[in-house]
Design an enzyme around this catalytic site. Structure first.
Site, PDB file in Angstrom:
ATOM      1  CE1 TYR A  56      -2.946  -3.098   0.420  1.00 57.89           C
ATOM      2  CE2 TYR A  56      -3.223  -2.597   2.735  1.00 57.89           C
ATOM      3  CZ  TYR A  56      -3.484  -3.399   1.656  1.00 57.89           C
ATOM      4  OH  TYR A  56      -4.295  -4.503   1.801  1.00 57.89           O
ATOM      5  N   GLY A 212     -18.234  -4.293  -0.255  1.00 56.91           N
ATOM      6  CA  GLY A 212     -18.128  -4.415  -1.705  1.00 56.91           C
ATOM      7  C   GLY A 212     -17.424  -3.225  -2.328  1.00 56.91           C
ATOM      8  N   GLY A 214     -17.405  -0.248  -1.368  1.00 58.24           N
ATOM      9  CA  GLY A 214     -18.300   0.900  -1.371  1.00 58.24           C
ATOM     10  C   GLY A 214     -19.621   0.656  -2.059  1.00 58.24           C
TER      11      GLY A 214
END
Length: 333
Positions: A56, A212, A214
């Site tokens: 990330y 999901g 958002g």
């Protein structure tokens, strides 16, 4: 905040915080000060479980999470991950720097040492293999983490998106505390084989993308996705598939309205009701959404509610794969 116990005694808040989105994955990265406010507010609200990974950023998210949680280190569990071959900065940002998987024992050790420094901690609370490496026996991976645990550099071992056979082999060498995999109302494949395996072996489940990405909030529309939002590259968020999938949210909105809660709270509460060994990690960059998500802990659902919610978003009705073909090739090994 209620708590859950994962695997071999790892106690975490019932809802954690996925921190990936704080670094440009969904568009614009948060300013450091704003990210720190979200992290601090999460701790204030009782969240003790925070999720990051070296990929990330890459690397930036671990530094951000480590610095932001430093004042609360004795109150929190920080999970991070190894398992990717990450290219140089010239390759771009985010997952564009990922050149494949790499779980060679020496590489796992290199990542552990680097993550310890970036997080600013003396021990990694939960160390996941981010994706299974088909070129390295899982027994060697588990054995390496077992050694790191013996050396006091790691507390608990985790896997991510691993198949049932791999989970069993790893667990036989070093007990697996948790499997982190996608699980939500619009992706339930884990229920067939993975969840029964986890429960047989007493391994916890940490669902990522429990909303999901958002979708289940009802707030995602084509025009709301930034040009550099990684969801634009996912089949479920493209063209006609997204339009059709959005129609599934209407039933969730109706049910949530009847109960006086939001669709996000309904979707998270559904997951929490699937078992006391499950601790989802929805991500957010907004304090209002953080408070909303945490509110799901107090939502009570009857058996009839759960059945109605599941029927409102039948997995067979969801259009498109959850990942590109390249991404799908890396899961379920």
């Amino acid at each position: 905040m209620k708590t859950r116990v994962l695997g071999d005694g790892l106690t975490v808040s019932a809802i954690g915080l996925g921190c990936m989105g704080m670094n440009q994955v969904y568009g614009t990265a948060l300013e450091k000060a704003d990210a720190f406010k979200v992290l601090a507010k999460a701790v204030e609200l009782g969240v003790t479980f925070f999720d990051t990974a070296e990929i990330y950023g890459p690397f930036l998210n671990e530094e951000l999470v480590g610095e932001g949680l430093k004042p609360f280190r004795d109150k929190v569990v920080i999970a991070t991950k190894f398992g990717f071959d990450i290219g140089p900065a010239s390759d771009g940002q985010g997952y564009s720097r990922m050149r494949g998987v790499n779980s060679r024992p020496e590489h796992i050790r290199e990542v552990a040492e680097a993550s310890l420094k970036r997080l600013g901690v003396e021990v990694i609370d939960l160390f996941y293999q981010h994706r299974v490496d088909p070129n390295v026996p899982i027994e060697d991976v588990a054995g390496t983490v077992k050694d790191l645990i013996a050396e006091g550099k790691v507390k608990h071992f985790g896997l991510s998106e691993a198949g049932a056979a791999t989970i069993r082999k790893a667990h036989a060498v070093q007990p697996v505390a948790a499997l982190q995999s996608e699980y939500s109302l619009w992706f339930r494949e884990l229920e067939a084989e993975i969840l029964p395996t986890l429960r047989e072996l007493k391994i916890g489940l940490v669902p990522y993308s429990p909303l999901g990405r958002g979708f289940l909030t009802g707030a995602v529309r084509p025009e709301t996705l930034a040009e550099n939002d990684f969801r634009r590259g996912l089949p479920r968020f493209q063209g006609e598939a997204l339009t059709r999938n959005l129609s599934l949210v209407d039933a969730l909105v109706e049910i949530a309205g009847e109960k006086g809660i939001t669709p996000a709270q309904l979707a998270l509460a559904w997951i929490l009701h699937q078992g006391q060994d499950i601790a989802p990690i929805p991500g957010t960059t907004k304090i209002a959404r953080l408070e909303e998500n945490i509110g799901a802990v107090d939502v009570s659902l009857s058996a009839e509610d759960l059945a109605r919610i599941a029927a409102a978003v039948p997995e067979t009705a969801v259009e498109g794969e959850r990942y590109s073909q390249a991404g799908l090739a890396m899961v379920g090994r």
